[in-house]
Design an enzyme around this catalytic site. Structure first.
Site, short mmCIF file in Angstrom:
data_model
loop_
_atom_site.label_atom_id
_atom_site.label_comp_id
_atom_site.label_asym_id
_atom_site.label_seq_id
_atom_site.Cartn_x
_atom_site.Cartn_y
_atom_site.Cartn_z
N GLY A 11 0.97 -1.16 0.08
CA GLY A 11 -0.08 -0.02 0.14
C GLY A 11 0.87 1.28 -0.09
O GLY A 11 2.08 1.25 -0.13
N GLY A 12 0.20 2.31 -0.02
CA GLY A 12 1.14 3.77 0.34
C GLY A 12 1.91 3.84 1.27
O GLY A 12 3.05 4.37 1.10
N MET A 13 1.68 3.30 2.38
CA MET A 13 2.77 3.23 3.54
C MET A 13 3.46 2.13 3.55
O MET A 13 4.60 2.39 4.06
CB MET A 13 1.98 3.43 4.87
CG MET A 13 1.66 4.67 5.39
SD MET A 13 1.06 4.92 7.06
CE MET A 13 0.53 3.12 7.75
N VAL A 32 2.77 -5.50 3.36
CA VAL A 32 2.36 -6.33 4.53
C VAL A 32 2.77 -7.77 3.89
O VAL A 32 2.54 -8.30 2.72
CB VAL A 32 0.76 -6.44 4.50
CG1 VAL A 32 0.24 -7.50 5.41
CG2 VAL A 32 0.10 -5.06 4.52
N LYS A 65 3.09 -5.67 8.75
CA LYS A 65 2.95 -4.54 8.05
C LYS A 65 4.45 -4.04 8.21
O LYS A 65 4.68 -3.27 9.33
CB LYS A 65 1.91 -3.57 8.17
CG LYS A 65 1.61 -2.35 7.55
CD LYS A 65 0.30 -1.63 7.71
CE LYS A 65 -0.03 -0.79 6.75
NZ LYS A 65 -1.22 -0.31 7.02
N ASP A 79 -10.69 5.26 7.13
CA ASP A 79 -10.49 4.45 5.75
C ASP A 79 -11.09 3.32 5.68
O ASP A 79 -10.58 2.38 5.11
CB ASP A 79 -8.84 4.38 5.61
CG ASP A 79 -8.56 4.19 4.33
OD1 ASP A 79 -9.01 4.65 3.26
OD2 ASP A 79 -7.41 3.72 4.23
#
Length: 175
Positions: free
Chosen positions: A33-35, A38, A53, A151
């Site tokens: 993902g953006g951050m 995982v 993560k 989110d």
């Protein structure tokens, strides 16, 4: 695209085989993902499968930006850990690798709602109602714990093969 993953403790170029925080052995990548990334990993201390993560390392990111992303991940872990409900992801641990935080969570055996919708299209009304009701219960539990998830989307709703619905990713939740 400017992203690189630290080797941590050896491992193959795809990240598998690495030992994170001295106990989590990476099995495979589950998502990105953006951050962060995982991973499915094996907790070698407790002998169980977990999801980890890991904050991605951006070679073009400045120090303050990385610090902010790290703080955001720690907030995510704290927010999710405050909520005790079967439909909310369980957080087991927060650790660090090369100064970057890791969130260790339960491993949910099943696809995201987003994956299911992409594969099957629309859901039958009873199934959609059941998923919606479980997510509403999870949100109510979060609100009771003082957490406001911001989110909530199909990609952050996991459908365990046992039938359990699990809300995940509290990255931009407010406390």
């Amino acid at each position: 695209n400017g992203a690189a993953v630290s080797a941590g403790d050896e491992g193959r170029p795809d990240g598998t085989g690495r030992l994170l925080a001295g106990r989590y052995r990476v099995v495979r990548q589950l998502g990105r993902g953006g951050m962060g990334v995982v991973w499915q990993a094996r907790d070698e201390v407790l002998g169980r499968e977990v999801a980890v993560k890991e904050l991605r390392t951006y070679t073009d990111a400045a120090g303050p930006e990385l610090t902010e992303l790290g703080l955001r991940m720690r907030r995510e872990a704290r927010a999710a850990a405050r909520v005790r409900h079967p439909a909310v992801i369980a957080v087991h641990d927060v650790a660090e690798v090369d100064g970057r935080p890791l969130i260790v969570m339960e491993l949910v055996d099943g696809p995201s709602l987003d994956d299911v919708l992409r594969e099957r299209g629309t859901l039958q009304p009873p199934e959609a109602a059941r998923i919606g009701a479980e997510v509403m219960d999870a949100l109510a539990a979060a609100h009771r714990a003082g957490v406001v998830p911001r989110d909530v989307k199909p990609g952050n709703i996991l459908l365990d093969r046992s039938g359990r619905i699990v809300l995940t990713d509290f990255g931009i939740a407010t406390l």
